[in-house]
Design a protein around this motif. Structure first.
Motif, PDB file in Angstrom:
ATOM      1  N   LYS A  20      25.437  31.461  45.385  1.00 47.08           N
ATOM      2  CA  LYS A  20      25.125  30.020  45.254  1.00 47.08           C
ATOM      3  C   LYS A  20      24.308  29.349  44.062  1.00 47.08           C
ATOM      4  N   ALA A  21      24.002  30.294  43.371  1.00 48.88           N
ATOM      5  CA  ALA A  21      23.556  29.963  41.970  1.00 48.88           C
ATOM      6  C   ALA A  21      24.313  29.002  41.175  1.00 48.88           C
ATOM      7  N   GLY A  22      25.743  29.451  41.331  1.00 52.34           N
ATOM      8  CA  GLY A  22      26.715  28.760  40.678  1.00 52.34           C
ATOM      9  C   GLY A  22      26.922  28.875  39.248  1.00 52.34           C
ATOM     10  N   TYR A  23      28.243  28.876  38.671  1.00 51.26           N
ATOM     11  CA  TYR A  23      28.600  28.880  37.181  1.00 51.26           C
ATOM     12  C   TYR A  23      29.354  27.810  36.901  1.00 51.26           C
ATOM     13  N   SER A  24      29.480  27.491  35.670  1.00 56.45           N
ATOM     14  CA  SER A  24      30.759  26.695  35.277  1.00 56.45           C
ATOM     15  C   SER A  24      32.229  27.519  35.378  1.00 56.45           C
ATOM     16  N   PRO A  25      33.276  26.835  35.282  1.00 55.67           N
ATOM     17  CA  PRO A  25      34.546  27.535  35.515  1.00 55.67           C
ATOM     18  C   PRO A  25      34.608  28.726  34.660  1.00 55.67           C
ATOM     19  N   ASP A  26      34.303  28.456  33.366  1.00 55.94           N
ATOM     20  CA  ASP A  26      34.152  29.640  32.174  1.00 55.94           C
ATOM     21  C   ASP A  26      33.360  30.616  32.697  1.00 55.94           C
ATOM     22  N   GLY A  27      32.100  30.190  33.234  1.00 58.36           N
ATOM     23  CA  GLY A  27      31.091  31.160  33.466  1.00 58.36           C
ATOM     24  C   GLY A  27      31.407  32.192  34.592  1.00 58.36           C
ATOM     25  N   TRP A  28      32.382  31.444  35.686  1.00 58.57           N
ATOM     26  CA  TRP A  28      32.771  32.133  36.774  1.00 58.57           C
ATOM     27  C   TRP A  28      34.130  33.229  36.347  1.00 58.57           C
ATOM     28  N   ARG A  29      34.692  32.967  35.273  1.00 57.49           N
ATOM     29  CA  ARG A  29      35.696  33.830  34.526  1.00 57.49           C
ATOM     30  C   ARG A  29      35.041  34.911  33.872  1.00 57.49           C
ATOM     31  N   THR A  30      34.004  34.689  33.333  1.00 54.43           N
ATOM     32  CA  THR A  30      33.373  35.742  32.494  1.00 54.43           C
ATOM     33  C   THR A  30      32.779  36.526  33.564  1.00 54.43           C
ATOM     34  N   VAL A  31      32.143  36.205  34.874  1.00 50.10           N
ATOM     35  CA  VAL A  31      31.805  36.917  36.025  1.00 50.10           C
ATOM     36  C   VAL A  31      32.732  37.811  36.374  1.00 50.10           C
ATOM     37  N   MET A  32      33.731  37.349  36.522  1.00 49.68           N
ATOM     38  CA  MET A  32      35.016  38.146  37.170  1.00 49.68           C
ATOM     39  C   MET A  32      35.177  39.326  36.359  1.00 49.68           C
ATOM     40  N   ARG A  33      35.423  39.117  34.781  1.00 49.59           N
ATOM     41  CA  ARG A  33      35.454  40.046  33.994  1.00 49.59           C
ATOM     42  C   ARG A  33      34.409  41.064  34.335  1.00 49.59           C
ATOM     43  N   MET A  34      33.140  40.741  34.273  1.00 53.02           N
ATOM     44  CA  MET A  34      31.831  41.680  34.623  1.00 53.02           C
ATOM     45  C   MET A  34      32.312  42.630  35.461  1.00 53.02           C
ATOM     46  N   MET A  35      32.591  41.900  36.806  1.00 55.60           N
ATOM     47  CA  MET A  35      32.917  42.701  37.916  1.00 55.60           C
ATOM     48  C   MET A  35      34.136  43.638  37.795  1.00 55.60           C
ATOM     49  N   GLU A  36      35.027  43.296  36.921  1.00 53.08           N
ATOM     50  CA  GLU A  36      35.976  44.234  36.744  1.00 53.08           C
ATOM     51  C   GLU A  36      35.491  45.396  35.953  1.00 53.08           C
ATOM     52  N   ASN A  37      34.486  45.105  35.021  1.00 55.16           N
ATOM     53  CA  ASN A  37      33.960  46.350  34.143  1.00 55.16           C
ATOM     54  C   ASN A  37      33.198  47.225  35.114  1.00 55.16           C
ATOM     55  N   MET A  38      32.649  46.729  36.102  1.00 58.28           N
ATOM     56  CA  MET A  38      31.833  47.410  37.025  1.00 58.28           C
ATOM     57  C   MET A  38      32.589  48.217  38.351  1.00 58.28           C
ATOM     58  N   GLU A  39      34.046  48.056  37.997  1.00 56.82           N
ATOM     59  CA  GLU A  39      35.207  48.490  39.043  1.00 56.82           C
ATOM     60  C   GLU A  39      34.930  48.038  40.450  1.00 56.82           C
ATOM     61  N   VAL A  40      34.463  46.632  40.576  1.00 63.71           N
ATOM     62  CA  VAL A  40      34.435  46.095  41.870  1.00 63.71           C
ATOM     63  C   VAL A  40      35.934  45.999  42.517  1.00 63.71           C
ATOM     64  N   PRO A  41      36.287  46.383  43.551  1.00 67.50           N
ATOM     65  CA  PRO A  41      37.552  46.611  43.922  1.00 67.50           C
ATOM     66  C   PRO A  41      38.151  44.982  44.436  1.00 67.50           C
ATOM     67  N   VAL A  42      38.486  44.536  43.345  1.00 67.38           N
ATOM     68  CA  VAL A  42      39.486  43.084  43.518  1.00 67.38           C
ATOM     69  C   VAL A  42      40.543  43.497  43.548  1.00 67.38           C
ATOM     70  N   PRO A  43      41.320  43.128  44.787  1.00 68.36           N
ATOM     71  CA  PRO A  43      42.890  43.297  44.857  1.00 68.36           C
ATOM     72  C   PRO A  43      43.561  42.534  43.516  1.00 68.36           C
ATOM     73  N   THR A  44      44.520  43.371  43.073  1.00 67.90           N
ATOM     74  CA  THR A  44      44.976  42.648  41.769  1.00 67.90           C
ATOM     75  C   THR A  44      45.647  41.401  42.311  1.00 67.90           C
ATOM     76  N   ASP A  45      46.193  41.312  43.186  1.00 69.44           N
ATOM     77  CA  ASP A  45      47.053  39.861  43.745  1.00 69.44           C
ATOM     78  C   ASP A  45      46.020  38.881  44.318  1.00 69.44           C
ATOM     79  N   GLN A  46      44.701  39.412  44.407  1.00 76.25           N
ATOM     80  CA  GLN A  46      43.866  38.339  44.793  1.00 76.25           C
ATOM     81  C   GLN A  46      42.644  37.629  43.787  1.00 76.25           C
TER      82      GLN A  46
END
Length: 413
Positions: free
Chosen positions: A55-81
């Protein structure tokens, strides 16, 4: 990875099933907006941390960066999702309203230069100015330490062998070794850049979670904070021996740290309205309460006169503590009470710090002699300068977590 996601989903389902019985509270994420990716986001994010942090919220670019961070941490986001999850986060949790940065002119001249970090989603946390002119940084979520030479742009990254170490703070010793905190893995590390070897010093207490900021005192002893464990530690590089002590105030969250000219180590307590010092021999901690109970100092810097300066992140103030008398003086930061001042250094006769929630983020200069502020907008918006350091030539360096950059403030002569 799929098994990890399935386990998280099962854990969430069990929690949701028993929530009415245990606490009469709605399950995590029950108040999240509906959307096709909600069923993925809730168990995925809730498996690692409190999902209300979204709920802290981010800009669209911020969320895209956060998603890359989660990928680096191997959070299991299904590829098709991935696309659907990113879209859900952008639409459901937009950037919160932020105070407009206050632009104040003044006598000082400065130019801010930014340099991209090569690994996307690194979350460069702390910067460090080395003796050879390089800027080092901790790639916290990429499990790397990095080095950039501002003059040439040459960059080198060193991947750590312990997975998900989450390197946080870093400091250079007199031999050019880079010491860092393994924030997530509970150790202090030493990187020899010439040999590309890392030595790990495991913290001796299993409860010592969240190794944080570190600094060398004038006798070569390494001091560090352990935020969530409410501890402060010291490491003797010659013997490798580590000693830990607990802060007198429960949940005080020891955070930023600095050493004065008399070799007294000071730190701030981000979970309390206190600044503290620790005796180098006995490790006894002395606390200095700040006048406002809502104060939450996050970083500090010490001037040549041993005055302690701190950024009050919660209230938007710059503070001054005379440890000899206990006297505290405060100034509202230019962009206001919600500007979240954060990283800070003392150099060239003035305080330089960042307002981490102003839009755009700023670099602020405060002249103690005139009590006047001056500000500069960080190119590209900043987001978020968590710590700063001073180069041998007196110029501040910074790392910007959310935009994956490190920076240099070149002060005019």
């Amino acid at each position: 990875m799929k098994n990890g996601l399935l386990f998280a989903a099962i854990s969430y389902s069990l929690f949701a099933f028993g929530a009415d019985t245990w606490s009469q509270q709605p399950p995590p994420g029950a108040d999240f907006p509906e959307g096709p990716a909600k069923a993925v986001v809730v168990p995925m994010c809730g498996s690692c941390h409190d999902i209300n942090r979204l709920k802290a919220g981010y800009s669209p670019d911020g969320w895209r960066t956060v998603m890359r961070m989660m990928e680096n941490m191997e959070v299991p986001v299904p590829t098709d999702q991935k696309a659907a999850v990113t879209d859900y986060l952008i639409k459901s949790f937009p950037e919160r309203e932020r105070p407009a940065a206050a632009m104040i002119d003044g006598p000082a001249k400065a130019e801010i230069k930014m340099f991209p970090v090569p690994t996307p989603g690194s979350r460069p946390h702390d910067p460090m100015a080395a003796h050879d002119g390089a800027i080092w940084y901790t790639g916290q979520l990429a499990n790397r330490l990095g080095r950039i030479y501002p003059k040439s742009g040459a960059t080198t990254e060193y991947k750590l062998r312990i997975p998900h170490s989450a390197p946080h703070g870093l400091v250079e010793d007199k031999s050019g070794n880079i010491w860092f905190t393994g924030n997530n893995a509970g150790y202090i590390g030493k990187l020899d850049p010439s040999a590309y070897t890392v030595t790990e010093y495991k913290l001796p207490d299993a409860n010592a979670k969240d190794a944080h900021t570190l600094v060398f005192d004038r006798e070569g002893i390494l001091w560090f904070t352990v935020q969530q464990a409410n501890m402060v530690g010291r490491l003797d590089p010659k013997s490798g021996q580590i000693k830990l002590v607990t802060s007198p105030t429960p949940k005080s969250r020891p955070y930023g740290m600095a050493v004065n000219s008399k070799n007294v180590v000071h730190f701030v307590e981000f979970g309390a309205n206190k600044v503290a010092s620790i005796d180098s021999k006995t490790m006894q901690i002395r606390e200095y309460p700040l006048p406002d109970p809502g104060a939450r100092p996050r970083r500090l810097a010490i001037g040549p006169d041993d005055i302690v300066w701190y950024t009050d992140f919660a209230r938007g103030f710059l503070g001054r503590l005379d440890a000899a008398t206990g006297k505290v003086t405060e100034w509202q930061s230019p962009s206001g009470p919600k500007s979240e001042p954060y990283g800070i250094v003392f150099t060239r006769g003035a305080l330089w710090y960042s307002e981490s929630f102003a839009k755009p983020n700023t670099i602020v200069r405060f002249d103690p002699a005139t009590e006047k502020f001056q500000t500069w907008a960080i190119p590209g918006g900043g987001d978020i300068v968590r710590n700063m350091d001073v180069a041998p030539d007196g110029n501040p360096v910074l790392a910007n977590s959310l935009v994956n950059q490190v920076g240099l403030v070149e002060i005019g002569k």
